[in-house]
Scaffold this motif. Sequence first.
Motif, short mmCIF file in Angstrom:
data_model
loop_
_atom_site.label_atom_id
_atom_site.label_comp_id
_atom_site.label_asym_id
_atom_site.label_seq_id
_atom_site.Cartn_x
_atom_site.Cartn_y
_atom_site.Cartn_z
N PHE A 113 12.63 45.80 31.74
CA PHE A 113 12.62 44.33 31.77
C PHE A 113 11.59 43.74 32.74
N PHE A 114 11.32 44.46 33.82
CA PHE A 114 10.40 43.88 34.79
C PHE A 114 8.95 44.28 34.57
N PHE A 115 8.74 45.46 33.99
CA PHE A 115 7.36 45.92 33.86
C PHE A 115 6.87 45.95 32.42
N ILE A 116 7.77 46.11 31.48
CA ILE A 116 7.31 46.21 30.09
C ILE A 116 7.51 44.88 29.37
N ASN A 117 8.76 44.44 29.38
CA ASN A 117 9.08 43.20 28.68
C ASN A 117 8.35 42.01 29.31
N GLY A 118 8.20 42.09 30.62
CA GLY A 118 7.55 40.99 31.34
C GLY A 118 6.07 40.89 31.01
N LYS A 119 5.51 41.91 30.40
CA LYS A 119 4.06 41.93 30.13
C LYS A 119 3.75 41.58 28.68
N LYS A 120 4.80 41.24 27.96
CA LYS A 120 4.56 41.15 26.52
C LYS A 120 3.56 40.06 26.10
N ASN A 121 3.38 39.10 26.99
CA ASN A 121 2.44 38.04 26.60
C ASN A 121 1.01 38.32 27.07
N LYS A 122 0.91 39.40 27.87
CA LYS A 122 -0.43 39.72 28.37
C LYS A 122 -1.20 40.51 27.34
N ASN A 123 -2.50 40.42 27.39
CA ASN A 123 -3.33 41.14 26.43
C ASN A 123 -3.47 42.60 26.80
N ILE A 124 -3.43 43.42 25.80
CA ILE A 124 -3.69 44.84 26.03
C ILE A 124 -5.16 45.06 25.77
N SER A 125 -5.80 45.80 26.68
CA SER A 125 -7.24 45.98 26.49
C SER A 125 -7.52 46.73 25.19
#
Lengths: 467, 472
Positions: free
Chosen positions: B459-471
């Motif tokens: 929840f803090f490291f994976i789910n929280g990043k879902k809106n960020k772009n993956i290179s």
Amino acid sequence: MKNIIFKELKELARDGRFKIATGITFVLLLIATITGINQYNKNNKQYLESMSKERDVWETQGEKNPHSAAHYGTYAFKPKFALSLFDYGVTKYTGNSIFLEAHNRHEASFSEASDQTSLARFGTLSINFVLIYLFPLIIILIGYNSYTKEIEHGTDTLLKSQGVNPIKLTLGKWSATYIPIFIITSIIFLTIGIVLSSLENLAFFSWASLLTLGVSYLLYYAIITTLTILISIWSKSSGLSLVSSLVVWIVFSFITPKIATNFANNYYPYPSKSEFNARIAEDKKNGLDGHNPWNSAAKKLEEETLKEFGVDSISQLPFNYNGYRMQKGEEHEAKVYEKNYNLLNEIAINQNNIYKKLSFLSPFIPVRFLSMEIANTSDNLHWKFTKAAEAYRIKKQEFLNYDIKDNAKAGSSGYVMTAEKFKKLPKFNFTPPTLLEILKENGQNILFLSLWLVLPFLGLIITSKKI
Amino acid sequence: MLNNNLKYELKLLMRSKWLILLSISIVLLFAFATYNGNKNVAKRLTDISKMEKEFLKKDSTMLVTLTKIEKGEKVDTPYWQLPNDPITVGYRYPRLAIMQPETLSFIATGQSDMYTHFKSPTVRGNNFALDYSEMVNPVQLLFGNFDLAFVFIYILPLLIIAFSFNVLSKEKELGTLRLLGAQPIAVNLWLIQKIGIRYFVFTTITIVALFVSIELFSAVAFNDFGSLIKLLLLISGYILFWFILSCFVNIKINDSSKNALTLIGIWLLIVMVIPATINQIGNSLYPTPSRLKMINEIRLIKKENEEKQNKIMNDYLRSHPELATENQDQKFGFWHNYFASEKIMEEKTAPLLAGYDSQLKKQQNLINMFKYVSPAILMQQSLNNIAGTSEKHYNDFKKQVFEFSNSWREYLVPMLFKEQVFTTKNYREMPRFSYKNRISDDTWVNFMAIISISGFIFFFFINGKKNKNISM
């Protein structure tokens, strides 16, 4: 070749992963050294105190019947060896004191591991732990992509077109992987030597042993370097090379030694302590009991002694027969113990031979054994200590029994030994084998390490020709 | 989209050699480990059975002799070995205290290779100084056993890493990641679904392999359904933790080599470095008092007791008036003095022994505090608990033997002071030892802890990043 080495080293110096891994390793080494020194000092202090107190207890027991004193007994303590700070070996699992009393050979009791939590089974952060488990990983980290990166970056064709000698290229990459490890390891061993020689009350420290240890580890690292480069040559991608090298490391360091444990257990099982004691009791029953003048062996001894001295009764003998019989009984019991402990030692040797035979699957095993042996923390050393303690026990019994034999009046029962005489019993002293003796005993381990060094290296040279 | 992903991933896995390789590896590893674990338990049972046989033989001889004495018949035994003397019984015919293995003992060797599983404390000898270590080659203890616990804790995470380290980075390296980015699904969600499917496949293979191994080598384990369920939950939780970690690294780094390196680094930290460091720090902060010191203390107390023997006996009878007979000519021999001194010895060594308990407790507390840093420690503790081979189990066994030995002595010693003879009736009345597993099972707590750690990372490291772009 020089250019290749410099180029690779320059790349390595720029690599953040290498810096982080080395940094973490140094921090771990620092923790291991500080806690190790702390423990060594504490244990050595306890050893010296216990030894002196125990001797004091023995010497001040007051006038007493020598056989009562023999049952009162004394303790033999295993010294703390200087290099045990480097490699704890099996010391956690073997006891450090043996009770020496009449009629019974005891085992070393109270191992450290039995006083700790089961976390001890994960291993302990010692200097050796870092060097034997983590350093190979740094080598893998440096060398896993030494060839694959050329393919991935498309520089392999460039190298070929420039006419670089493939053997020189391989040796250059090998050296570039090994040199940083060689330098770091040398610095570590030099630092350990300086730290150890500055400690007080250090027992049996020798630079020669430390340097031999250093050389063994450097040999091991050379083997890992060769294998890593070889895997890199054979692999199609860096990922595959990395995974393959790690699989090799896991097979070497964890899987093979554990499989060897199970094989050793299946082929040469140890008896349980109770079973072992029962066998000894059975053997003892059939011989001379120094306490029992009525058993057949005692009767036979009596007849033989009377005949030897040409007298009709034991009261006519020129010495106290009780002391003599007690000593003969002790000698019989010592033989029973020797026989049974030799059988046990044989099982241990057979078990250890299984580990050593599996050295062809893992160079980790010979280097692990060699390290424990040189650091005087092996089970072999422990056997030597228990044998020395037993020899001392037999001498002690002889000292006490002969006192009865030579000084107690024939037929009298209330004889007591003067308090002063107890001081005349020589002190127990245990000296470990010399480095030369250790190396001679470890010929097989050295041979396996050498084979592991030479054969893959030859493979590397042959493979490099085909690139 | 989930359906498509599921269909595609399963097809991909079915076609790849990875799945076959993985299944074969897991089955072989589990089968070998279960076989070894079962062999260890079988040896333990054989040793126990040998001891029981010997014990019953001795006891029946004693009973025959006792019956003869009671009937007034002649016996061949020397007088100092006659079992009608309560102390002879206490010295020559000790009871057997056995710690039987649990149904699932084969899964984790734990401390079982180090300690004995039976003890016969006699009336002579300091109960508190009994050595419970078993005869074993120390090299074996150093290297450890290839058991299921080793496979679960060390090998499974490595297989998971190998199975999942490049799920995302492979797409990038093959150039299909951009194509994926054009699909109507967030790349993160796609990755989570993919990792989820792999988790499901991996766990299924693991559980099936485990069941097959148990069925082949230790089918009796199916009788303890409760423990088996706990075991399955723990394994599923531990596998989940590693898959989530892998998912996180895939998102964060997204380069196959770097992913593998990072995951191996984390494995090294969790499985080796953290436990070894906590162990070392625990030993340094709370070292158990030296046993050498205990030896010295006991020797000094013994010496002191010998010198004050008469006073000790008087004090002992004053505090135990029920043991003093009305006969003025009561004579005290070796055993009377011995038991009186033993009491003093126990009292004087009590603080020293309390020191051992307290330091061990502090070490345990330290582990309890730091075990959440490493799920490997949580797993080891849980597996040892299920197997009944943890240090807590062995310490409790020691405690139970100590308690039993005290009650047994308390039954025999008054007979010595009251000059009573031991009879067949006493034999039937004597206290008997029965081992009880009194260690509370904290498997659920450890399982919840592993799930919580996994949930936290998710929840803090994976789910929280879902809106960020993956290179890409």
